[in-house]
Write a protein that holds these residues in place. Sequence first.
Motif, PDB file in Angstrom:
ATOM      1  N   LEU A  92     -18.510  21.258  13.545  1.00 28.04           N
ATOM      2  CA  LEU A  92     -18.744  20.854  15.548  1.00 28.04           C
ATOM      3  C   LEU A  92     -17.936  19.964  15.358  1.00 28.04           C
ATOM      4  N   LEU A  93     -18.674  18.781  15.220  1.00 27.83           N
ATOM      5  CA  LEU A  93     -18.753  17.700  15.784  1.00 27.83           C
ATOM      6  C   LEU A  93     -16.673  17.416  14.802  1.00 27.83           C
ATOM      7  N   GLU A  94     -16.713  17.102  13.580  1.00 27.36           N
ATOM      8  CA  GLU A  94     -15.562  17.098  13.156  1.00 27.36           C
ATOM      9  C   GLU A  94     -14.047  17.790  13.684  1.00 27.36           C
ATOM     10  N   SER A  95     -14.218  19.414  14.407  1.00 32.30           N
ATOM     11  CA  SER A  95     -13.326  19.554  15.501  1.00 32.30           C
ATOM     12  C   SER A  95     -13.137  18.973  16.280  1.00 32.30           C
ATOM     13  N   ILE A  96     -13.983  18.678  17.072  1.00 25.76           N
ATOM     14  CA  ILE A  96     -14.271  17.425  18.196  1.00 25.76           C
ATOM     15  C   ILE A  96     -13.436  16.862  18.047  1.00 25.76           C
ATOM     16  N   ILE A  97     -13.747  15.970  16.963  1.00 19.53           N
ATOM     17  CA  ILE A  97     -13.395  14.585  17.408  1.00 19.53           C
ATOM     18  C   ILE A  97     -11.579  15.163  17.048  1.00 19.53           C
ATOM     19  N   GLU A  98     -11.104  15.453  16.239  1.00 20.56           N
ATOM     20  CA  GLU A  98      -9.641  16.192  15.832  1.00 20.56           C
ATOM     21  C   GLU A  98      -8.758  16.653  17.526  1.00 20.56           C
ATOM     22  N   LYS A  99      -9.721  17.740  17.793  1.00 15.46           N
ATOM     23  CA  LYS A  99      -9.459  17.705  18.577  1.00 15.46           C
ATOM     24  C   LYS A  99      -9.119  16.434  20.289  1.00 15.46           C
ATOM     25  N   CYS A 100     -10.205  15.586  21.170  1.00 15.13           N
ATOM     26  CA  CYS A 100     -10.307  14.894  21.288  1.00 15.13           C
ATOM     27  C   CYS A 100      -9.046  13.541  21.278  1.00 15.13           C
ATOM     28  N   MET A 101      -9.197  13.473  19.537  1.00 22.06           N
ATOM     29  CA  MET A 101      -8.213  12.203  18.889  1.00 22.06           C
ATOM     30  C   MET A 101      -6.643  13.091  19.584  1.00 22.06           C
ATOM     31  N   LYS A 102      -6.591  14.115  19.312  1.00 16.65           N
ATOM     32  CA  LYS A 102      -5.023  14.929  19.606  1.00 16.65           C
ATOM     33  C   LYS A 102      -4.539  14.406  21.310  1.00 16.65           C
TER      34      LYS A 102
END
Length: 190
Positions: free
Chosen positions: A172-182
């Motif tokens: 979940l954290l990895e997905s959130i970080i990926e989307k936030c960076m995008k």
Amino acid sequence: MQHSLTQEVHQVLYHFKSLFNYKSIYLFPDIQENLIAPIFLIGAQIKEPFNHQKKISWLNFYQDVLTRENLDNHLSIADFLKYYDIDILYPIRENGNCYGFLAINNDTRKVKPIELRIGDLIVSYLASFWRNLELLKDAREASEKTQNMVEEITDLLEISRALESGEDIQSLLESIIEKCMKVMNAESAS
């Protein structure tokens, strides 16, 4: 699409040149700097841009057609007209905006009233053409902005779904970080 519009402008100006047997026709942008160069020409050789020493940006606000006959009150642009052998200078204006100038070399013959009337029609067409290009550019920019917003909202919805699904905390954290960076990269690019 823009290429076909440019061809259309070229054809209109070429027929205008042929109709009155003009020596050459120039299309100039509005005056922004000390250097003035045509963006389009028919029947003339390409020259170095004209470097005017006198302030002639007032032409952007001038409403009337200038001819060699009525140039007496506007000596500040005489050098510019002489450099390009211009006998008639039409401002291309619409709704208070100056888009540029249509310049004609008619081999110094006297200008007929019908030439001026048809020239006014050509200039109205050119002003509409320039305005349409501006609107097209604005529409493209708005479309790109909208597309970026849709992508950002989609990413936020995916994050929201991931939170609701109760996935393990690491993914979940990895997905959130990926989307936030995008999203952050998209914002820094705009």
